[in-house]
Scaffold this active site. Structure first.
Site, PDB file in Angstrom:
ATOM      1  N   SER A   1       0.835  -1.202   0.000  1.00 23.72           N
ATOM      2  CA  SER A   1       0.000   0.000   0.000  1.00 23.72           C
ATOM      3  C   SER A   1       0.867   1.248   0.000  1.00 23.72           C
ATOM      4  O   SER A   1       1.973   1.248   0.573  1.00 23.72           O
ATOM      5  CB  SER A   1      -0.861  -0.016   1.265  1.00 23.72           C
ATOM      6  OG  SER A   1      -1.431   1.242   1.486  1.00 23.72           O
TER       7      SER A   1
ATOM      8  N   TYR B   1      -1.748  -1.225  10.794  1.00 25.32           N
ATOM      9  CA  TYR B   1      -2.013  -1.804   9.467  1.00 25.32           C
ATOM     10  C   TYR B   1      -0.874  -1.454   8.509  1.00 25.32           C
ATOM     11  O   TYR B   1      -0.319  -2.322   7.824  1.00 25.32           O
ATOM     12  CB  TYR B   1      -3.366  -1.278   8.927  1.00 25.32           C
ATOM     13  CG  TYR B   1      -3.477  -1.327   7.428  1.00 25.32           C
ATOM     14  CD1 TYR B   1      -3.711  -2.531   6.772  1.00 25.32           C
ATOM     15  CD2 TYR B   1      -3.317  -0.170   6.654  1.00 25.32           C
ATOM     16  CE1 TYR B   1      -3.789  -2.572   5.379  1.00 25.32           C
ATOM     17  CE2 TYR B   1      -3.394  -0.208   5.280  1.00 25.32           C
ATOM     18  CZ  TYR B   1      -3.632  -1.403   4.642  1.00 25.32           C
ATOM     19  OH  TYR B   1      -3.692  -1.454   3.281  1.00 25.32           O
TER      20      TYR B   1
ATOM     21  N   LYS C   1       2.209  -3.846   6.512  1.00 25.39           N
ATOM     22  CA  LYS C   1       2.574  -3.838   5.080  1.00 25.39           C
ATOM     23  C   LYS C   1       4.083  -3.626   4.928  1.00 25.39           C
ATOM     24  O   LYS C   1       4.744  -4.307   4.132  1.00 25.39           O
ATOM     25  CB  LYS C   1       1.797  -2.745   4.340  1.00 25.39           C
ATOM     26  CG  LYS C   1       0.306  -2.990   4.242  1.00 25.39           C
ATOM     27  CD  LYS C   1      -0.007  -4.175   3.331  1.00 25.39           C
ATOM     28  CE  LYS C   1      -1.485  -4.465   3.233  1.00 25.39           C
ATOM     29  NZ  LYS C   1      -1.768  -5.763   2.607  1.00 25.39           N
TER      30      LYS C   1
HETATM   31  C1  UD1 Z   1      -6.948   5.063   3.729  1.00 28.38           C
HETATM   32  C2  UD1 Z   1      -5.990   4.569   4.766  1.00 28.38           C
HETATM   33  C3  UD1 Z   1      -4.816   3.920   4.080  1.00 28.38           C
HETATM   34  C4  UD1 Z   1      -5.298   2.770   3.201  1.00 28.38           C
HETATM   35  C5  UD1 Z   1      -6.318   3.326   2.206  1.00 28.38           C
HETATM   36  C6  UD1 Z   1      -6.937   2.184   1.408  1.00 28.38           C
HETATM   37  C7  UD1 Z   1      -6.326   6.102   6.656  1.00 28.38           C
HETATM   38  C8  UD1 Z   1      -5.708   7.167   7.494  1.00 28.38           C
HETATM   39  N1  UD1 Z   1      -5.572   5.670   5.618  1.00 28.38           N
HETATM   40  O1  UD1 Z   1      -6.296   6.036   2.959  1.00 28.38           O
HETATM   41  O2  UD1 Z   1      -3.909   3.433   5.039  1.00 28.38           O
HETATM   42  O3  UD1 Z   1      -4.221   2.187   2.525  1.00 28.38           O
HETATM   43  O4  UD1 Z   1      -7.355   3.989   2.899  1.00 28.38           O
HETATM   44  O5  UD1 Z   1      -7.716   2.681   0.369  1.00 28.38           O
HETATM   45  O6  UD1 Z   1      -7.410   5.649   6.917  1.00 28.38           O
HETATM   46  N2  UD1 Z   1     -12.662  11.358   3.422  1.00 28.38           N
HETATM   47  C9  UD1 Z   1     -13.713  12.201   3.776  1.00 28.38           C
HETATM   48  N3  UD1 Z   1     -14.824  11.636   4.325  1.00 28.38           N
HETATM   49  C10 UD1 Z   1     -14.962  10.293   4.523  1.00 28.38           C
HETATM   50  C11 UD1 Z   1     -13.891   9.442   4.163  1.00 28.38           C
HETATM   51  C12 UD1 Z   1     -12.762  10.012   3.621  1.00 28.38           C
HETATM   52  O7  UD1 Z   1     -13.625  13.416   3.611  1.00 28.38           O
HETATM   53  O8  UD1 Z   1     -16.010   9.860   5.042  1.00 28.38           O
HETATM   54  C13 UD1 Z   1     -11.467  11.943   2.809  1.00 28.38           C
HETATM   55  C14 UD1 Z   1     -10.192  11.705   3.598  1.00 28.38           C
HETATM   56  O9  UD1 Z   1      -9.993  12.733   4.552  1.00 28.38           O
HETATM   57  C15 UD1 Z   1      -9.140  11.694   2.485  1.00 28.38           C
HETATM   58  C16 UD1 Z   1      -9.892  11.112   1.290  1.00 28.38           C
HETATM   59  O10 UD1 Z   1     -11.266  11.294   1.574  1.00 28.38           O
HETATM   60  O11 UD1 Z   1      -8.752  13.023   2.169  1.00 28.38           O
HETATM   61  C17 UD1 Z   1      -9.611   9.640   1.068  1.00 28.38           C
HETATM   62  O12 UD1 Z   1      -9.843   8.926   2.279  1.00 28.38           O
HETATM   63  P1  UD1 Z   1      -9.846   7.323   2.310  1.00 28.38           P
HETATM   64  O13 UD1 Z   1     -10.713   6.798   1.238  1.00 28.38           O
HETATM   65  O14 UD1 Z   1     -10.169   6.921   3.716  1.00 28.38           O
HETATM   66  O15 UD1 Z   1      -8.384   6.916   1.922  1.00 28.38           O
HETATM   67  P2  UD1 Z   1      -6.952   7.364   2.544  1.00 28.38           P
HETATM   68  O16 UD1 Z   1      -7.113   8.216   3.733  1.00 28.38           O
HETATM   69  O17 UD1 Z   1      -6.126   7.884   1.436  1.00 28.38           O
END
Ligand code: UD1
Length: 337
Positions: free
Chosen positions: A124, A149, A153
């Site tokens: 990842s 997690y 990895k």
């Molecule tokens: C997350 C994990 C990462 C993992 C990846 C798998 C965390 C901190 N990191 O990454 O370790 O490998 O998923 O796909 O959890 N967001 C919102 N609202 C939401 C959900 C997300 O605004 O309800 C935003 C987040 O702040 C971020 C973006 O969407 O800016 C993507 O979030 P997410 O899909 O959770 O992925 P990652 O944080 O990149």
């Protein structure tokens, strides 16, 4: 040639099974359904016309795993199986370390017993440390990870790297995924989080289909063009094709290589909301909320190495990611239930 997919009934494993089959490989699946559904096998049969052999086993169980290798001549393994919920890993770290690392060690020991020397591992982009420079290339600094997690990895990457160093005839590829989203174009397989989704696209999909009221946008004061977090979203079908390219690579070359699988393009949360609203034909409701602890402002890949060496590059863009996610979610509002 038979390819064993540990965790092959999961989100990325199932899409990879389809693409491996299309590329002429024989697929064998090992999965204990701890975070996936047996219905996936039926759906894969509808898509491919084939019932893939299934071993309902825990990969950490070496006795059970030996049976897979006794009954099949496995040419290469893609190791997807593992726990993957970031928040949960913070609450129950020992389970994450035990499960993810144990299963990898058991798998590699059994592979060694049976002379199987080709491994592709699901890693990842989370292994890149916050101090690494964007876009992340494979040489960027890794760690410290922000959660157990991520550490599993990184530790597994190290285990595989050390093993490959010690065994010149072993071949491995570590694939660092950015943010996999979307679903197979048939709408028969897709992402099916067990509880309330943590990740952005599945959360938006639930809001769009009406099972969640609105999206919380975690922070709009990041140093990004619209203030919301930027990520490198990649269509799961493109990601799956990256695995086919990686399997071909391990079968041809020896050594250990790392490849990013991403698009190289950053998309903000609000851009994603807009694209999804267009795909589903109505506005996806959202509210601005505080930043989520542990989040970084931006994360996107330099994907040139995979293109240059694996000859792989993405074919699908944001509108296809949203279209296919919506197709899956609207046809399966409750996932595989
Ligand atoms: C997350 C994990 C990462 C993992 C990846 C798998 C965390 C901190 N990191 O990454 O370790 O490998 O998923 O796909 O959890 N967001 C919102 N609202 C939401 C959900 C997300 O605004 O309800 C935003 C987040 O702040 C971020 C973006 O969407 O800016 C993507 O979030 P997410 O899909 O959770 O992925 P990652 O944080 O990149």
């Amino acid at each position: 040639m038979k390819i064993l997919l540990t965790g092959g009934a999961g989100y990325i494993g199932s899409h990879t099974a389809v693409e491996l089959d299309a590329a002429g490989f024989e697929v064998v699946i090992a999965d204990n359904f701890s975070n996936s559904s047996p219905i996936v096998l039926e759906r894969l049969e509808t898509i491919t016309g084939k019932r893939f052999p299934l071993y309902e086993i825990d990969v950490a169980d070496k006795t059970a795993l030996r049976r897979v290798f006794e009954e099949n001549e496995i040419g290469a393994v893609i190791h997807f199986a593992g726990y993957k919920a970031v928040g949960e890993s913070v609450s129950i770290p020992l389970s994450y370390y035990r499960n993810n690392i144990d299963s990898t060690l058991s798998l590699m020991e059994v592979m060694a017993e049976f002379g199987c020397k080709n491994l592709v591992f699901s890693s990842s982009a989370t292994v890149y440390g916050n101090r690494a420079k964007l876009p992340f290339d494979e040489e960027a600094k890794t760690g410290p990870c922000t959660n157990p997690y991520g550490w599993t990895k990184l530790f597994i990457e190290q285990i595989i790297t050390d093993y490959a160093k010690a065994n010149g005839d072993f071949s491995s590829v570590l694939l660092r995924y950015f943010n996999p989203v979307g679903a197979h174009e048939s709408g028969l397989i897709g992402e099916d989080p067990k509880d309330v989704p943590n990740n952005l696209m599945p959360y938006i999909a639930r809001v769009a289909v009406g099972t969640l009221p609105f999206l919380s946008v975690y922070g709009n004061d990041y140093p990004t063009p619209d203030g919301t977090g930027v990520r490198d979203y990649i269509h799961v079908t493109d990601l799956a094709k990256g695995h086919v390219a990686a399997v071909k690579y391990v079968l041809e070359k020896k050594g250990n290589e790392i490849f990013n699988l991403g698009t190289g393009k950053g998309i903000s949360v609000l851009e994603m909301v807009k694209a999804y609203s267009e795909a589903c034909g109505h506005e996806v409701g959202y509210k601005i909320a505080p930043r989520r602890p542990g989040d970084i402002a931006e994360c996107y890949a330099n994907a040139e190495k995979a293109e240059k060496i694996l000859g792989w590059k993405v074919e699908l863009g944001l509108s296809e990611m949203c279209r296919d996610s919506w197709n899956w979610q609207s046809k399966n509002p409750e996932g595989y239930k």
